[in-house]
Design a protein around this motif. Sequence first.
Motif, short mmCIF file in Angstrom:
data_model
loop_
_atom_site.label_atom_id
_atom_site.label_comp_id
_atom_site.label_asym_id
_atom_site.label_seq_id
_atom_site.Cartn_x
_atom_site.Cartn_y
_atom_site.Cartn_z
N LEU A 276 -11.87 6.57 -21.00
CA LEU A 276 -10.64 5.95 -20.50
C LEU A 276 -10.82 5.39 -19.08
O LEU A 276 -10.44 4.26 -18.79
N LYS A 277 -11.42 6.20 -18.21
CA LYS A 277 -11.58 5.78 -16.82
C LYS A 277 -12.53 4.60 -16.68
O LYS A 277 -12.30 3.70 -15.87
N GLU A 278 -13.60 4.61 -17.48
CA GLU A 278 -14.54 3.49 -17.42
C GLU A 278 -13.90 2.19 -17.92
O GLU A 278 -14.35 1.11 -17.55
N GLY A 279 -12.85 2.33 -18.72
CA GLY A 279 -12.18 1.15 -19.25
C GLY A 279 -10.98 0.70 -18.44
O GLY A 279 -10.23 -0.17 -18.89
N GLY A 280 -10.78 1.30 -17.27
CA GLY A 280 -9.70 0.86 -16.40
C GLY A 280 -8.46 1.72 -16.40
O GLY A 280 -7.48 1.41 -15.71
N SER A 281 -8.45 2.82 -17.16
CA SER A 281 -7.31 3.74 -17.14
C SER A 281 -7.28 4.48 -15.81
O SER A 281 -8.33 4.73 -15.19
N LYS A 282 -6.07 4.84 -15.38
CA LYS A 282 -5.93 5.50 -14.08
C LYS A 282 -4.99 6.70 -14.20
O LYS A 282 -3.85 6.56 -14.61
N PHE A 283 -5.51 7.87 -13.85
CA PHE A 283 -4.70 9.09 -13.74
C PHE A 283 -5.42 10.06 -12.80
O PHE A 283 -5.77 11.18 -13.17
N PRO A 284 -5.66 9.62 -11.55
CA PRO A 284 -6.48 10.39 -10.60
C PRO A 284 -5.86 11.71 -10.18
O PRO A 284 -6.59 12.58 -9.69
N ASN A 285 -4.57 11.86 -10.36
CA ASN A 285 -3.90 13.06 -9.86
C ASN A 285 -3.45 13.99 -10.97
O ASN A 285 -2.56 14.83 -10.78
N LEU A 286 -4.07 13.85 -12.15
CA LEU A 286 -3.75 14.71 -13.29
C LEU A 286 -5.01 15.39 -13.80
O LEU A 286 -6.12 14.87 -13.65
N PHE A 287 -4.85 16.54 -14.41
CA PHE A 287 -5.96 17.18 -15.11
C PHE A 287 -5.40 17.98 -16.27
O PHE A 287 -4.22 18.32 -16.31
N MET A 288 -6.26 18.24 -17.26
CA MET A 288 -5.85 18.99 -18.44
C MET A 288 -6.34 20.43 -18.36
O MET A 288 -7.45 20.70 -17.90
N ARG A 289 -5.48 21.33 -18.85
CA ARG A 289 -5.84 22.75 -18.94
C ARG A 289 -5.77 23.20 -20.39
O ARG A 289 -4.91 22.76 -21.14
N ARG A 290 -6.66 24.10 -20.74
CA ARG A 290 -6.63 24.70 -22.07
C ARG A 290 -6.00 26.09 -21.96
O ARG A 290 -6.47 26.93 -21.20
N TYR A 291 -4.96 26.34 -22.74
CA TYR A 291 -4.30 27.64 -22.71
C TYR A 291 -4.88 28.57 -23.78
O TYR A 291 -5.13 29.72 -23.56
N ARG A 292 -5.02 28.00 -24.96
CA ARG A 292 -5.67 28.70 -26.08
C ARG A 292 -6.15 27.63 -27.05
O ARG A 292 -5.98 26.44 -26.80
N THR A 293 -6.76 28.04 -28.15
CA THR A 293 -7.28 27.07 -29.11
C THR A 293 -6.18 26.12 -29.57
O THR A 293 -5.10 26.55 -29.96
N ASN A 294 -6.47 24.84 -29.50
CA ASN A 294 -5.53 23.79 -29.94
C ASN A 294 -4.22 23.78 -29.16
O ASN A 294 -3.21 23.31 -29.66
N HIS A 295 -4.23 24.32 -27.97
CA HIS A 295 -3.02 24.27 -27.13
C HIS A 295 -3.43 23.93 -25.71
O HIS A 295 -4.09 24.72 -25.04
N ARG A 296 -3.03 22.75 -25.27
CA ARG A 296 -3.42 22.26 -23.95
C ARG A 296 -2.21 21.68 -23.25
O ARG A 296 -1.16 21.48 -23.85
N GLY A 297 -2.38 21.38 -21.99
CA GLY A 297 -1.32 20.75 -21.23
C GLY A 297 -1.89 19.96 -20.07
O GLY A 297 -3.06 20.09 -19.72
N VAL A 298 -1.05 19.12 -19.48
CA VAL A 298 -1.46 18.28 -18.35
C VAL A 298 -0.82 18.83 -17.08
O VAL A 298 0.38 19.15 -17.07
N HIS A 299 -1.60 18.90 -16.00
CA HIS A 299 -1.13 19.46 -14.74
C HIS A 299 -1.38 18.49 -13.58
O HIS A 299 -2.19 17.57 -13.69
N ALA A 300 -0.69 18.75 -12.49
CA ALA A 300 -0.81 17.90 -11.29
C ALA A 300 -1.96 18.39 -10.42
O ALA A 300 -2.05 19.58 -10.10
#
Length: 640
Positions: free
Chosen positions: A202-226
Amino acid sequence: MRRRKKKNAAPKLSDVRRQRKKHLDEKSDTSKDTANRLFSERKFERAVEAYSLAISQDKKDPTLYSNRSAAYAALGKFGKAFNDGETAVSLAPKWPKAHFRMGYAAERSSRYDEALKHYENGLSLCAEDSRPNPKKSKSKSNSKPIDSISPTPTRTHLKKLSDREILETCQRRVLRCCRLLHLESRIETDTKDPFYNMVRWLKEGGSKFPNLFMRRYRTNHRGVHALRDLDYEEEILYIPLKFIMSSLMAKSSSICKQIAEAKIQPASSHTWIAAFLLSEKSKNKGSFFYPYISILPEKFPTIPLFFGPDLLKELKGSFALDRIESRRQHLKEEYEMIAAKVPEFRKFSHDDFVWARLVVITRVFGIVVKGQKTDGLVPYADMLNHKIPSDTGWCYKDEKGGFVITTTRRLSMGAEVFDSYGRKCNHRFFVNYGFSLDENPENEAVLRVLLNPGDPEAAEKLSILRAFVRRPADLQAHQVPCRYDQKTKALFGFCRICALDRKEIIRFSSLMRTSQTQQDFLLIDGVGPVSIENERRVLGIISKAARAGMEQFETTIEHDEKLLAEGVDNLNLRNCIVMRLGEKKVLKWFIRLAEKGSKMLNMSFFRFRYEVVRTLYEDKRFDQYAEEVIEPLVKRERAF
């Protein structure tokens, strides 16, 4: 004999240098005072210019670089803020504030490892009295010094900080950085995780979300954080159109063109995306969308379509069972229809098609691209979890050529960033997404109302009902929430016709015939209250239907609440319990509405007014029914 001093003698070189230095120092002080004042007034661009002028006159003063670093940081120019902090450190290596400037600029640039190092350096120096004072001999400045001002331009920080406050600030910043740096579940740092490749793609193609990251809580359960503190209305994600797997893009693909040529009209635009998704998945690494497809779940264990008999038994009495079976049958029929007419589609199994449709329904966004409504899968954006109210708003922006997410409130560093899937009944969350909300004001239940076949006026009532409804008019299943809204008004309208006596039928039929436009009789929810006696019979019908609905369940409300309070380890079982509990609470509300409404219908108008005032706001949902239905009836028939 003493010599006479010569007039206009040439000054010594040392005196010239001393005078010049004094002049430059005074000029530098003036520029610094001006810059400090501008900073305090939040005129950061002009402050940068003033600090730059002061630096040109005295390049050895670390406080000038520190102050300019703060001004740059206030303008969001963290690269320049870092460089000035670095210069301040080189001039005053033992000054904690200089290290703090570097740490803050690195943190705001999402370089947390560097930020942590500089904050820790500052902490180690805080105990020493190492504040630089390169001009001890100079006169005191009239303006407040800014060399201790925090780089965050808020009112509470525009002040001189003590060493203790610097220490506490650094400690807080260290903890914040550590919290992110030491997260084992931070997905972007794991090069073996498929999400790592998707993010890079995504980033190499011009997408931008520099202030976000993903966390894994458990298998198949994730979320986005600041990754840092996010401001109100801050744009936090941008995904270009080429990454969006939309129905418009899908229809231009080979597989979807064949479906269209076969003159198949899918019931949902989701089918176009599902077919395109299956086609792209079959290309494996040859597909442009491979990095995205590789992160999609292989199975949907929380979706009720795949529940076994033991779990489905827990839903006995719930209308969710009908919705699950209806969805299963619809997908089967749609797959068989496409496979029968499109030979190439037969390489995909029924299970493949169900998988693709579930991917779409659980992740799709409705967007408008250049005036055309479409649906689309938006990578990364579809990782945000649901919450009401949400933290974000999203749309497709033609001027940017991509999908944009913007914050709707301030978010602190490390906080999860939520989207909203909309206000929906739990059965939609449960059947479509595989979760149920413990407290959901949008919950609904089904009340089944039957026109009594033994009623001597049944034929005439059925004739009236057919003017309003196309479905079988003698039996209606109404899916209603616990409030007097349009859906509930349709239920009441049906019941009012069922409860008409002979005189009311004549009056009602006459009103329908004499109405010129019949605008009020096009929809069943337009049938308003008829009389006190009629409304009392209506409440009796609704109470009977709600009690019949409650009897379909094998457990009570109290039993389910006890199970949830004790804790249920199995997530699917818990969702089943929450689903059925929500329905029972809605049915219970209608039983109470019927009881309370019947009592009020027996009151005089003055007694009714007293009771309304006494119980006002106890249940705002009932208050609406009382205001729109009971009050006009009692006022008309019991006012005197």
